[in-house]
Scaffold this active site. Sequence first.
Site, PDB file in Angstrom:
ATOM      1  N   ASN A  11      41.879  32.932  46.527  1.00 12.81           N
ATOM      2  CA  ASN A  11      43.261  32.047  46.426  1.00 12.81           C
ATOM      3  C   ASN A  11      43.916  33.220  46.937  1.00 12.81           C
ATOM      4  O   ASN A  11      43.779  34.414  46.493  1.00 12.81           O
ATOM      5  CB  ASN A  11      43.213  32.657  44.451  1.00 12.81           C
ATOM      6  CG  ASN A  11      44.989  33.094  44.344  1.00 12.81           C
ATOM      7  OD1 ASN A  11      46.150  32.031  45.375  1.00 12.81           O
ATOM      8  ND2 ASN A  11      45.653  33.292  43.297  1.00 12.81           N
ATOM      9  N   TRP A  12      44.635  33.020  48.008  1.00  8.28           N
ATOM     10  CA  TRP A  12      45.159  33.711  48.971  1.00  8.28           C
ATOM     11  C   TRP A  12      46.322  34.100  48.685  1.00  8.28           C
ATOM     12  O   TRP A  12      47.122  35.046  49.888  1.00  8.28           O
ATOM     13  CB  TRP A  12      45.449  32.835  50.699  1.00  8.28           C
ATOM     14  CG  TRP A  12      43.937  33.076  51.262  1.00  8.28           C
ATOM     15  CD1 TRP A  12      43.113  33.491  50.613  1.00  8.28           C
ATOM     16  CD2 TRP A  12      43.292  32.580  52.493  1.00  8.28           C
ATOM     17  NE1 TRP A  12      41.825  33.278  51.862  1.00  8.28           N
ATOM     18  CE2 TRP A  12      42.051  32.678  52.699  1.00  8.28           C
ATOM     19  CE3 TRP A  12      44.106  31.381  53.495  1.00  8.28           C
ATOM     20  CZ2 TRP A  12      41.638  32.776  53.755  1.00  8.28           C
ATOM     21  CZ3 TRP A  12      43.503  31.693  54.937  1.00  8.28           C
ATOM     22  CH2 TRP A  12      42.405  31.330  54.868  1.00  8.28           C
ATOM     23  N   LYS A  13      47.025  33.350  47.078  1.00  9.38           N
ATOM     24  CA  LYS A  13      48.314  34.398  47.183  1.00  9.38           C
ATOM     25  C   LYS A  13      49.308  34.520  48.741  1.00  9.38           C
ATOM     26  O   LYS A  13      49.322  32.952  48.931  1.00  9.38           O
ATOM     27  CB  LYS A  13      48.220  35.280  46.433  1.00  9.38           C
ATOM     28  CG  LYS A  13      46.844  35.562  45.341  1.00  9.38           C
ATOM     29  CD  LYS A  13      47.079  36.599  44.177  1.00  9.38           C
ATOM     30  CE  LYS A  13      46.092  36.588  43.548  1.00  9.38           C
ATOM     31  NZ  LYS A  13      46.017  37.568  43.012  1.00  9.38           N
ATOM     32  N   HIS A  97      48.608  29.812  37.152  1.00 12.24           N
ATOM     33  CA  HIS A  97      47.620  31.125  37.461  1.00 12.24           C
ATOM     34  C   HIS A  97      48.777  32.457  36.834  1.00 12.24           C
ATOM     35  O   HIS A  97      50.342  31.817  36.159  1.00 12.24           O
ATOM     36  CB  HIS A  97      48.282  31.509  38.807  1.00 12.24           C
ATOM     37  CG  HIS A  97      47.031  32.448  39.464  1.00 12.24           C
ATOM     38  ND1 HIS A  97      47.912  34.254  39.364  1.00 12.24           N
ATOM     39  CD2 HIS A  97      45.638  32.856  39.791  1.00 12.24           C
ATOM     40  CE1 HIS A  97      46.676  34.839  39.135  1.00 12.24           C
ATOM     41  NE2 HIS A  97      45.646  34.523  39.856  1.00 12.24           N
ATOM     42  N   GLU A  99      50.148  34.935  37.848  1.00 15.87           N
ATOM     43  CA  GLU A  99      51.268  35.554  38.281  1.00 15.87           C
ATOM     44  C   GLU A  99      52.775  34.532  37.721  1.00 15.87           C
ATOM     45  O   GLU A  99      53.583  34.829  38.592  1.00 15.87           O
ATOM     46  CB  GLU A  99      50.858  35.944  39.140  1.00 15.87           C
ATOM     47  CG  GLU A  99      49.978  36.904  39.346  1.00 15.87           C
ATOM     48  CD  GLU A  99      48.984  37.299  40.877  1.00 15.87           C
ATOM     49  OE1 GLU A  99      49.788  36.189  42.091  1.00 15.87           O
ATOM     50  OE2 GLU A  99      48.034  37.539  41.480  1.00 15.87           O
ATOM     51  N   GLU A 169      40.876  34.368  33.802  1.00 15.05           N
ATOM     52  CA  GLU A 169      41.543  35.717  34.171  1.00 15.05           C
ATOM     53  C   GLU A 169      42.363  36.419  33.478  1.00 15.05           C
ATOM     54  O   GLU A 169      43.166  36.566  33.495  1.00 15.05           O
ATOM     55  CB  GLU A 169      42.917  34.972  35.323  1.00 15.05           C
ATOM     56  CG  GLU A 169      41.685  34.194  35.991  1.00 15.05           C
ATOM     57  CD  GLU A 169      42.540  33.927  38.040  1.00 15.05           C
ATOM     58  OE1 GLU A 169      41.746  34.237  38.602  1.00 15.05           O
ATOM     59  OE2 GLU A 169      43.390  33.837  37.805  1.00 15.05           O
ATOM     60  N   GLY A 175      43.548  42.305  39.928  1.00 18.38           N
ATOM     61  CA  GLY A 175      44.575  43.284  41.270  1.00 18.38           C
ATOM     62  C   GLY A 175      44.261  44.064  41.061  1.00 18.38           C
ATOM     63  O   GLY A 175      44.968  45.374  41.772  1.00 18.38           O
ATOM     64  N   SER A 215      39.037  40.625  40.295  1.00 17.57           N
ATOM     65  CA  SER A 215      38.567  42.143  41.486  1.00 17.57           C
ATOM     66  C   SER A 215      37.501  41.725  41.144  1.00 17.57           C
ATOM     67  O   SER A 215      35.996  42.680  40.985  1.00 17.57           O
ATOM     68  CB  SER A 215      38.806  43.063  39.938  1.00 17.57           C
ATOM     69  OG  SER A 215      39.834  43.423  40.065  1.00 17.57           O
ATOM     70  N   GLY A 236      40.924  36.467  44.219  1.00 20.37           N
ATOM     71  CA  GLY A 236      42.386  36.680  44.891  1.00 20.37           C
ATOM     72  C   GLY A 236      41.396  37.959  46.402  1.00 20.37           C
ATOM     73  O   GLY A 236      41.141  37.628  46.925  1.00 20.37           O
ATOM     74  N   GLY A 237      42.198  39.179  46.259  1.00 20.08           N
ATOM     75  CA  GLY A 237      42.490  40.177  47.161  1.00 20.08           C
ATOM     76  C   GLY A 237      41.101  39.720  48.137  1.00 20.08           C
ATOM     77  O   GLY A 237      41.009  40.235  49.079  1.00 20.08           O
TER      78      GLY A 237
HETATM   79  P1  PGA Z   1      42.161  39.223  42.406  1.00 23.95           P
HETATM   80  O1  PGA Z   1      42.892  38.131  41.893  1.00 23.95           O
HETATM   81  O2  PGA Z   1      40.072  38.951  42.931  1.00 23.95           O
HETATM   82  O3  PGA Z   1      42.538  40.114  43.232  1.00 23.95           O
HETATM   83  O4  PGA Z   1      41.979  40.670  40.979  1.00 23.95           O
HETATM   84  C1  PGA Z   1      42.238  36.990  41.214  1.00 23.95           C
HETATM   85  C2  PGA Z   1      43.422  35.549  40.872  1.00 23.95           C
HETATM   86  O5  PGA Z   1      44.785  36.573  40.593  1.00 23.95           O
HETATM   87  O6  PGA Z   1      43.038  35.163  41.155  1.00 23.95           O
END
Ligand code: PGA
Length: 251
Positions: A11-13, A97, A99, A169, A175, A215, A236-237
């Site tokens: 997920n490149w957000k 998600h 966020e 998640e 993150g 993470s 994500g990251g």
């Molecule tokens: P993260 O994000 O790997 O940076 O913790 C995961 C996500 O939000 O899908």
Amino acid sequence: MENRRPLIAGNWKMYKTCPEAVDTIAKLKELVDGVTTVDIMITPAFTALSQVAETVAGSNIQVGAQNLSWHDEGAYTGEISGSMIVSAGCTHVIIGHSERRQYFNETDATVNQRIMAAIRHKLVPVFCVGETEAEREADATCSVLDKQVTDGLQGIALEDLADLVIAYEPVWAIGTGKTATSEQAQEVHHYVRGQLEKAYGAGFAQSVRILYGGSVKPANIAELMSMADVDGALVGGASLDAETFSQIVKY
Ligand code: PGA
């Protein structure tokens, strides 16, 4: 992991311009060339979807969007419909998600409408659920997940859920560098699968893929994937760098 095929999703957000996205996906395509044992999927920003999809066409990488509108079309300035993301080359879409829930007022009810829209457009919904740190500390993880799963899937017929992917998640692990331990992940995945079994039967519960997110990195993916009910990861990251993500894919 029974017969469930792993899915490793990135997920490149809200990162990467179009040229940056194309550059990363081109590198990733080379790095994961020949990987046949897992499904690989990347969700770039809407603006880069078409170019990323064109770059991976015919490869083992699939493309998804990070959200979609529950409307099919109309006067909804700033919204993006299922048919738009399908026409940009998407096969998957992330829904709910944390966020979106935390910062953009996403609710279980709108998540439900978005899952229905994904199904109408034959997109694989990657339905995100997870508890906050306060909820975990209050021992409310199971009740929070019960509500998110039940309300998110409300009114959707079993036959429409065949492609459903769930991403667990925990909000406190996203993150933050704090990964849930593989035992914590397994415990929740097992619980969610049990709830799905009660609601929809064992056949469905055993076939649905439940990804872990929060993470995930090259150093912890193998251990997470060794758990019986962990069927992949939403990253994500660590998905932003092609080399790092390819190591996760090849865990
Ligand atoms: P993260 O994000 O790997 O940076 O913790 C995961 C996500 O939000 O899908």
